[in-house]
Enzyme design. Structure first.
Site, PDB file in Angstrom:
ATOM      1  N   SER A 140       0.812  -1.216   0.000  1.00  0.00           N
ATOM      2  CA  SER A 140       0.000   0.000   0.000  1.00  0.00           C
ATOM      3  C   SER A 140       0.846   1.268   0.000  1.00  0.00           C
ATOM      4  O   SER A 140       1.932   1.315   0.571  1.00  0.00           O
ATOM      5  CB  SER A 140      -0.883   0.034   1.243  1.00  0.00           C
ATOM      6  OG  SER A 140      -1.665  -1.121   1.302  1.00  0.00           O
ATOM      7  N   GLU A 254      -2.955 -14.407   1.435  1.00  0.00           N
ATOM      8  CA  GLU A 254      -3.247 -13.574   2.603  1.00  0.00           C
ATOM      9  C   GLU A 254      -4.706 -13.766   3.013  1.00  0.00           C
ATOM     10  O   GLU A 254      -5.019 -14.034   4.157  1.00  0.00           O
ATOM     11  CB  GLU A 254      -2.969 -12.096   2.296  1.00  0.00           C
ATOM     12  CG  GLU A 254      -3.338 -11.182   3.470  1.00  0.00           C
ATOM     13  CD  GLU A 254      -2.938  -9.708   3.269  1.00  0.00           C
ATOM     14  OE1 GLU A 254      -2.640  -9.318   2.119  1.00  0.00           O
ATOM     15  OE2 GLU A 254      -2.955  -8.966   4.260  1.00  0.00           O
TER      16      GLU A 254
HETATM   17  C1  LIG Z   1      -4.241  -2.647  10.410  1.00  0.00           C
HETATM   18  C2  LIG Z   1      -3.824  -2.590   8.984  1.00  0.00           C
HETATM   19  C3  LIG Z   1      -2.679  -3.257   8.563  1.00  0.00           C
HETATM   20  C4  LIG Z   1      -2.248  -3.183   7.243  1.00  0.00           C
HETATM   21  N1  LIG Z   1      -1.084  -3.806   6.876  1.00  0.00           N
HETATM   22  C5  LIG Z   1      -0.609  -3.640   5.622  1.00  0.00           C
HETATM   23  C6  LIG Z   1       0.678  -4.151   5.252  1.00  0.00           C
HETATM   24  O1  LIG Z   1       1.370  -4.779   6.031  1.00  0.00           O
HETATM   25  N2  LIG Z   1       1.140  -3.902   4.017  1.00  0.00           N
HETATM   26  C7  LIG Z   1       0.433  -3.217   3.109  1.00  0.00           C
HETATM   27  O2  LIG Z   1       0.896  -3.045   2.002  1.00  0.00           O
HETATM   28  N3  LIG Z   1      -0.800  -2.727   3.408  1.00  0.00           N
HETATM   29  C8  LIG Z   1      -1.325  -2.912   4.649  1.00  0.00           C
HETATM   30  N4  LIG Z   1      -2.557  -2.381   4.987  1.00  0.00           N
HETATM   31  C9  LIG Z   1      -3.264  -1.536   4.016  1.00  0.00           C
HETATM   32  C10 LIG Z   1      -4.549  -2.119   3.506  1.00  0.00           C
HETATM   33  O3  LIG Z   1      -4.316  -3.122   2.610  1.00  0.00           O
HETATM   34  C11 LIG Z   1      -5.366  -0.940   2.929  1.00  0.00           C
HETATM   35  O4  LIG Z   1      -5.754  -0.134   4.001  1.00  0.00           O
HETATM   36  C12 LIG Z   1      -6.558  -1.420   2.173  1.00  0.00           C
HETATM   37  O5  LIG Z   1      -6.176  -1.996   0.966  1.00  0.00           O
HETATM   38  C13 LIG Z   1      -7.566  -0.304   1.887  1.00  0.00           C
HETATM   39  O6  LIG Z   1      -6.972   0.773   1.250  1.00  0.00           O
HETATM   40  P1  LIG Z   1      -7.172   2.245   1.784  1.00  0.00           P
HETATM   41  O7  LIG Z   1      -6.865   2.249   3.227  1.00  0.00           O
HETATM   42  O8  LIG Z   1      -6.390   3.143   0.918  1.00  0.00           O
HETATM   43  O9  LIG Z   1      -8.726   2.539   1.643  1.00  0.00           O
HETATM   44  P2  LIG Z   1      -9.454   3.117   0.353  1.00  0.00           P
HETATM   45  O10 LIG Z   1      -9.054   2.322  -0.817  1.00  0.00           O
HETATM   46  O11 LIG Z   1      -9.275   4.558   0.327  1.00  0.00           O
HETATM   47  O12 LIG Z   1     -10.959   2.746   0.688  1.00  0.00           O
HETATM   48  C14 LIG Z   1     -11.803   3.504   1.547  1.00  0.00           C
HETATM   49  C15 LIG Z   1     -13.152   2.825   1.613  1.00  0.00           C
HETATM   50  O13 LIG Z   1     -13.747   2.786   0.320  1.00  0.00           O
HETATM   51  C16 LIG Z   1     -14.030   1.457  -0.066  1.00  0.00           C
HETATM   52  N5  LIG Z   1     -13.777   1.274  -1.502  1.00  0.00           N
HETATM   53  C17 LIG Z   1     -12.636   1.514  -2.183  1.00  0.00           C
HETATM   54  N6  LIG Z   1     -12.784   1.216  -3.476  1.00  0.00           N
HETATM   55  C18 LIG Z   1     -14.041   0.767  -3.638  1.00  0.00           C
HETATM   56  C19 LIG Z   1     -14.803   0.286  -4.754  1.00  0.00           C
HETATM   57  N7  LIG Z   1     -14.275   0.214  -5.963  1.00  0.00           N
HETATM   58  N8  LIG Z   1     -16.074  -0.109  -4.530  1.00  0.00           N
HETATM   59  C20 LIG Z   1     -16.624  -0.047  -3.287  1.00  0.00           C
HETATM   60  N9  LIG Z   1     -15.952   0.402  -2.205  1.00  0.00           N
HETATM   61  C21 LIG Z   1     -14.687   0.799  -2.381  1.00  0.00           C
HETATM   62  C22 LIG Z   1     -13.085   0.620   0.764  1.00  0.00           C
HETATM   63  O14 LIG Z   1     -13.559  -0.682   0.893  1.00  0.00           O
HETATM   64  C23 LIG Z   1     -13.075   1.371   2.064  1.00  0.00           C
HETATM   65  O15 LIG Z   1     -14.205   1.058   2.803  1.00  0.00           O
HETATM   66  C24 LIG Z   1      -3.008  -2.446   6.303  1.00  0.00           C
HETATM   67  C25 LIG Z   1      -4.177  -1.791   6.726  1.00  0.00           C
HETATM   68  C26 LIG Z   1      -4.587  -1.842   8.046  1.00  0.00           C
HETATM   69  C27 LIG Z   1      -5.825  -1.112   8.447  1.00  0.00           C
END
Ligand SMILES: Cc1cc2nc3c(=O)[nH]c(=O)nc-3n(C[C@H](O)[C@H](O)[C@H](O)COP(=O)(O)OP(=O)(O)OC[C@H]3O[C@@H](n4cnc5c(N)ncnc54)[C@H](O)[C@@H]3O)c2cc1C
Lengths: 406, 354
Positions: A140, A254
């Protein structure tokens, strides 16, 4: 309570193996560690190993049973799924637990076994199998979460090595990890096909981590910055530009491991089950049942969800006998597992009342404080590893064949 | 929206302006990190007193304005929007207990001080982690003995309105009262208060206890309403701004429908909460039902919206730096306080003869 594992128990020729496992556990599992697995250790980071814990990890590492189904030649246990099931049952029976885990075991190892060169496998897999090396996931970025393919971190080709620049975020355990499997851009002109899968040393020059505090109070993950980080070419997994398919394959692993959330073996589940907590905090009626009928109904609904999920996991495992590894169905499992995990935590805090919302200090038991933190932490299971919404998109598009609206 | 008179509109707008300018969520964070012993910022409480908000439910002869509970609810709702830390809700309802009670001494000693914000008072009712009306504390020869759990604003209160088995009493902080802080997820003041032969002034019987608990519950609902409003709008704003897949998230229909559902529930919540506050002011005989309806719906709706707030913010929603977690934690405490949705559905059922 019958668990998924019990339901799975074959009444066949594995009894000899079972006896062998029992004897080995008896000789090697330090009884003092019974049920001592800390449900929150995955979140709170590594604590100092006690001599007993070290002994147990080394014994399991040497035997390869921390990764029971991985090939023996790379330090795995070489067991069949059924044998691994027996091992699980026997460990659960005596309160033993697997001391070897983390992202290396859950995701990176299986992916490298599939895509790595013999040299890469020989170098990395045995160390994962022994629990000697910690891996973190550099996927991410601030602008690339659900839309992972828009990642910008760039690896510039310098002949025999790459130079990596960019920022990752949410790197779980980044501050404790030895190595990072990262998705980086090697070609700016193509979105998916410009992504490569690269292994980066966390102690290489130019790698910097900055912990982020979570709502649960812990800081188990980081912003990770790469500034002119030199990465040898032999750290590329697969081909240049193949990163997207390798990276998404890893995500299936995962999801697959995360989906155990509703099962009985998940770390977040450790500790008491909901009905016991309800009896303790809400009391029982004359017949010894949970006093509040409405609460009883909701607990039973939760329990039934959990059983149905366990049966579904088992059915999926049988379907996967052809050993194709995780498939799109893992999206279903991940979502159900996340829902069940969160439902359980919500039920628990409700049952404990104000005691289930303690933060620190006096007046709360250790169990209660852990409950608060894991309730909060658990809100992440429907976000990381591909959020529930993204899994639903996968189900709709890949399984149901529904189209994007446009 | 309830039909408000001019005074109420003014009060609401003033409270809103104050909360936005003087008590934004950043003020809550500062207070949380500083963790003052009394649990609130005395400066902020002084201005709340000056504006007369604590006196909104206190009769005029004791320095209040007697605007009533809908008015108090409007103010508390505005504070709730920003998670403003204030002993206002506790103090106002405790003042009502004194005003409705039978002790002239208590009225003379306390009401003017409470109306002006000079003193802080709170309710000490529940004796365990769950709200119920089983009360064991007793009074003998004017001395109260018993332990009260999770007393909101207990750390800073000058007076406690305490439930004993036979009714409601007033106990001043000090002799015979030991206050031990309980640090909870919402970072607000909650304390265990042990009364050990504390001098107690009787205010009324168990009817009064129930009447006061109903008022406290309705006011908690007003705070929940304010929180639900903000949690909803912040989430909506976030979705309109966060870009993924080359589009703002608010263009995804799956998310639009989720927001539409929450908006709908929020409308029902507002009606139920205002309905309970109006029932109090009107002295309606089905007050208990109105309050249970409000608390059941408020708990369910705020639960929905606060959990969705975290989920829809994605990873940043899990970080301490964003507000989602703060709303989530306070929500869970308020869902529990004065009875969960489940408790109030049960009470509502009984009230309706089910
Ligand atoms: C505790 C924790 C640990 C993590 N560990 C890692 C790690 O080790 N390595 C790593 O690389 N990443 C990690 N992540 C990141 C995680 O994979 C991302 O947070 C996740 O992919 C969501 O991306 P975002 O936070 O940018 O949310 P966004 O993509 O901004 O999404 C925000 C909201 O909109 C929704 N949304 C987005 N797109 C759509 C769509 N097309 N249709 C409907 N709804 C949608 C999402 O589901 C969410 O509810 C971690 C996250 C957390 C919270």
């Amino acid at each position: 309570m019958a668990t998924a594992v019990e339901l799975d128990r074959p009444a066949d020729a594995l009894e000899g193996f079972r006896a062998e496992v029992r004897a080995w556990l008896e000789a090697n599992f330090p009884p003092a560690l019974k049920d001592a697995d800390n449900a929150m250790s995955a979140v709170e980071g590594p604590s100092d190993e006690t001599p007993d814990q070290r002994k147990w990890r080394e014994a399991m590492g040497a035997k390869g049973w921390g990764v029971p189904t991985w090939p023996k030649e790379y330090g795995g246990g070489g067991l069949t799924r059924a044998e691994a099931g027996v091992l699980n049952q026997e460990m659960a029976r005596i309160g033993a637990w697997n001391p070897i885990g983390g992202m290396g075991v859950m995701m990176f190892g299986p992916t490298l076994l599939e895509y790595g060169t013999d040299a890469q496998k020989g170098e990395h897999i045995p160390k994962i199998a022994k629990g000697e090396i910690r891996w973190c996931q550099g996927y991410s970025e601030p602008g690339a979460g659900s839309d992972l393919a828009s990642l910008q971190t760039f690896a510039e080709d310098k002949g025999d090595h790459y130079v990596v620049n960019g920022q990752k975020t949410w790197t779980s355990g980044g501050q404790w990890a030895d190595k990072c499997f990262a998705l980086v851009r090697t070609d700016k002109s193509q979105k998916h096909a410009g992504i490569s899968f690269l292994l980066i040393d966390m102690d290489a020059e130019g790698v910097e981590t900055k912990p982020i505090r979570l709502i649960s109070g812990q800081s188990p993950f980081c912003e990770t910055f790469f500034t002119n980080v030199k990465v040898p070419k032999n750290n590329l997994v697969g081909l240049e530009g193949q990163g997207w398919s390798i990276g998404t394959r890893l995500l299936q692993h995962e999801r697959n491991s995360l989906s155990s959330g509703g099962g009985s073996s998940s770390r977040m589940n450790a500790g008491k089950q909901v009905p016991e907590i309800a009896k303790k905090y809400r009391g029982t009626d004359a017949e010894g049942r949970i006093a509040d009928a409405e609460l009883r109904t909701r607990i039973i609904k939760h329990e039934m969800d959990q059983r149905a999920f366990a049966l579904t996991l088992r059915r999926a495992a049988l379907d996967a006998k052809s050993n194709q590894g995780p498939s799109a169905a893992t999206s279903i499992m991940k979502n159900v597992g996340a829902r069940i995990t969160q439902d359980r935590a919500e039920l628990n805090i409700e049952i404990m009342g104000m005691n289930g919302l303690g933060w620190e200090g006096e007046g709360f038991s250790e169990d209660e404080l852990t409950q608060t933190r894991s309730w909060l932490w658990g809100k992440a299971v429907s976000i990381y590893g591909g959020s529930s919404e993204i899994q639903n998109n996968v189900i709709a598009k890949r399984i149901l064949g529904m189209l994007d609206h446009q | 929206m309830a039909v408000l008179n001019d005074e109420q509109v003014m009060l609401r707008d003033m409270a809103r302006e104050w909360a936005d300018n003087e008590s934004p969520v950043t003020a809550f964070r500062k207070l949380r990190d500083a963790a003052p012993a009394k649990g609130f910022d005395p400066e902020a409480w002084r201005t709340v007193g000056e504006m007369g908000w604590a006196g909104v439910v206190i009769p005029e002869e004791f320095g209040g304005s007697a605007f009533g509970y809908l008015s108090l609810g409007l103010v508390v709702e505005q504070l709730g929007r920003n998670l403003a830390v204030s002993p206002l809700a506790s103090t106002a309802v405790a003042a009502t207990a004194i005003a409705m009670g039978s002790s002239d001494a208590a009225k003379n000693d306390w009401l003017a001080k409470l109306a002006s914000g000079e003193a802080v008072a709170t309710l000490a009712i529940d004796e365990g982690p769950h709200h119920d009306m089983k009360i064991a504390a007793t009074v003998a020869a004017g001395k109260l003995t018993g332990t009260k759990a999770f007393v909101a604003e207990g750390d800073g209160a000058d007076a406690f309105v305490v439930a004993a088995a036979d009714g409601l009493y007033l106990v001043a902080r000090g002799e015979g009262a030991t206050v031990s802080p309980r640090r909870m997820a919402d970072s607000r003041s909650h304390a265990e208060v042990r009364f050990d032969g504390a001098p107690a002034e009787k205010l009324g019987g168990t009817d009064l206890t129930q009447a006061i608990v109903d008022r406290a519950t309705a006011v908690a609902c007003a705070e929940m309403l304010g929180m639900a409003e903000t949690a909803f709008h912040q989430t909506n704003d976030y979705l309109k701004q966060r870009v993924q897949f080359g589009q703002v998230l608010s263009t995804f229909q799956a998310l639009q429908h989720r927001m539409a559902k929450m908006f709908t529930e929020l409308e029902l919540m507002r009606s139920a909460v205002e309905g309970a506050l109006e029932a109090i002011d009107a002295g309606r005989s089905d007050l208990d039902q109105s309050v249970s309806l409000a608390k059941a719906i408020a708990s369910d709706t705020l639960k929905l919206i606060s959990r969705e707030m975290v989920q829809l913010h994605g990873g940043v929603g899990m970080t301490d730096e964003y507000d989602a977690g703060l709303y989530l934690k306070r929500s869970a405490v308020l869902e529990t306080m004065w009875g969960t949705a489940s408790y109030h559905r049960e009470r509502f059922a009984r009230a309706n003869g089910y």
